[in-house]
Design an enzyme around this catalytic site. Structure first.
Site, short mmCIF file in Angstrom:
data_model
loop_
_atom_site.label_atom_id
_atom_site.label_comp_id
_atom_site.label_asym_id
_atom_site.label_seq_id
_atom_site.Cartn_x
_atom_site.Cartn_y
_atom_site.Cartn_z
N SER A 1 0.85 -1.19 0.00
CA SER A 1 0.00 0.00 0.00
C SER A 1 0.89 1.24 0.00
CB SER A 1 -0.87 -0.01 1.26
OG SER A 1 -1.39 1.27 1.50
N SER A 2 0.35 2.35 -0.47
CA SER A 2 1.13 3.60 -0.48
C SER A 2 1.47 4.07 0.93
CB SER A 2 0.37 4.70 -1.23
OG SER A 2 -0.89 4.90 -0.66
N HIS B 1 -12.91 3.39 3.53
CA HIS B 1 -12.06 4.48 3.04
C HIS B 1 -12.93 5.67 2.66
CE1 HIS B 1 -9.30 0.99 2.29
NE2 HIS B 1 -8.45 1.84 2.82
#
Ligand SMILES: NC(=O)C1=CN([C@@H]2O[C@H](COP(=O)(O)OP(=O)(O)OC[C@H]3O[C@@H](n4cnc5c(N)ncnc54)[C@H](OP(=O)(O)O)[C@@H]3O)[C@@H](O)[C@H]2O)C=CC1
Ligand SMILES: C[C@H]1O[C@H](OP(=O)(O)OP(=O)(O)OC[C@H]2O[C@@H](n3cnc4c(=O)[nH]c(N)nc43)[C@H](O)[C@@H]2O)[C@@H](O)[C@@H](O)C1=O
Length: 313
Positions: free
Chosen positions: A108-109, A180
């Site tokens: 993931s970033s 999210h």
């Protein structure tokens, strides 16, 4: 990867695993093996070992994880660290022991330092402190990257790691608190429209910037890299474009067709100020996204409306 090779998509009922499975099927791959979490709890090493020994998958997409937005990451800190560490450790080790030809690990970033230079380059990994709200999840994801690297260094395993930016799309999680931002706002604006509510609350200041990639694009990139990339270094997957949370909220509002006001709740965390991916490596490898945010939002909202008919979200 041949069309009849046995491919295990871990997490196939999730948004990403579902998109990867659809992409593989569209391309003609016809020997997918899948298990739900009820059938195979990936936190059980014994169960994972038995599954790999019995099924002997040749390729693995590791898209099973404990996933959620800023509130879930910050609240369920123990599970985000423990579940993710143990699932990836079990799968990566079993893949090595059972001679898997190639494995893709999805990170993931958020693995990059909170204050890393933007856009985020792959070599920023482990150069600074992490964002506190998702540090447990990020630590687990960094451990997954390092596991892939270690099995490659010591045993020559072809295990690759990709770092997707924030994702959205078909089969997203629309939970009011644990999701999210993008699915949360789709739901909140939709409910406000239905109820003629005068305003919608957006968490935080609205100033953080985020990049969003449609999950089917992510899946296409994952399959592309599985076919064309064998390197040790991670590869970012994103669009290379971002916008503020306020701009995102305005766009979701327009797509949903809500006409009321926006208010910002400063008691909620902003998280990382910016997480824009440097996608030059991915682009140079020959892949670029195709679904722009507005189009993807329309597709995601249509999916939300369809799912809403079937389940109470
Ligand atoms: N969503 C996003 O914005 C981003 C996601 N990612 C990464 O992409 C991957 C997939 O995420 P996403 O599809 O959004 O997540 P979802 O929550 O939609 O799906 C996660 C999947 O993991 C499976 N899973 C969870 N716990 C277990 C367990 N104990 N045993 C077996 N399976 C389990 C679930 O299986 P079941 O349905 O059967 O219960 C589910 O299908 C993750 O690695 C995530 O870190 C990376 C960047 C951004
Ligand atoms: C993909 C990535 O996702 C997580 O990181 P994040 O990018 O901070 O995730 P987020 O989508 O939850 O929030 C983005 C921004 O949006 C704001 N925001 C406004 N209103 C809502 C809202 O209603 N819900 C949510 N969740 N956020 C909101 C919110 O305050 C923040 O400023 C990681 O923990 C980790 O899991 C990870 O890798």
């Amino acid at each position: 990867m041949q069309l009849n090779d046995k491919i295990y998509v871990a997490g196939h009922r999730g948004m990403v695993g579902g998109a990867i499975s659809r992409r593989l099927q569209t391309l003609g791959y016809n020997n997918l093996v899948t298990r739900t979490s009820a059938e195979l709890d990936l936190r059980s090493q014994a169960a994972v070992n038995e599954f790999f020994a019995t099924e002997k998958p040749e390729y693995v997409f590791l898209a099973a994880a404990k996933v959620g937005g800023i509130h879930a990451n910050n609240t369920y800190r123990a599970e985000f660290l423990y579940d993710n560490l143990i699932m990836e450790a079990n799968i990566i080790h079993a893949a090595h022991q059972n001679g898997v030809k190639k494995l893709m690990f999805l990170g993931s970033s958020c693995i990059y330092p909170k204050m890393a230079p933007q856009p985020l380059r792959e070599d920023s990994l482990l150069t600074g402190l992490l964002e506190p709200t998702n540090e447990p999840y990020a630590i687990a994801k960094i451990a997954g990257i390092k596991l892939c690297e270690a099995y490659r260094d010591q045993y020559g395993a072809n295990f690759i790691s990709v770092m997707p930016t924030n994702l959205y799309g078909i089969g997203d999680n629309y939970h009011p608190e644990n999701s999210h931002v993008l699915p949360a706002l789709i739901r909140r604006f939709h409910e406000a429209k239905e109820n003629n509510a005068p305003e919608v609350t957006v968490w935080g200041s609205g100033t953080p910037k985020r990049e969003f990639l449609y999950a089917d694009d992510l899946a296409a990139a994952c399959v592309y890299l599985m076919l064309h990339y064998d390197g040790k270094e991670l590869v970012n997957i994103g669009t290379g474009e971002d916008l503020t949370i306020r701009e995102l909220a305005e766009t979701v509002k327009e797509v949903v067709g809500y006409t009321g006001a926006l208010v910002f709740d400063a008691t909620k965390p902003d998280g990382t100020p910016r997480k824009l991916m440097d996608v030059s490596k991915l682009n140079n490898l020959g892949w670029k996204h195709s679904v722009e945010l507005k189009e993807g939002l329309q597709l995601a909202y249509a999916d939300f409306l369809q799912k809403k008919q079937m389940v109470t979200l």
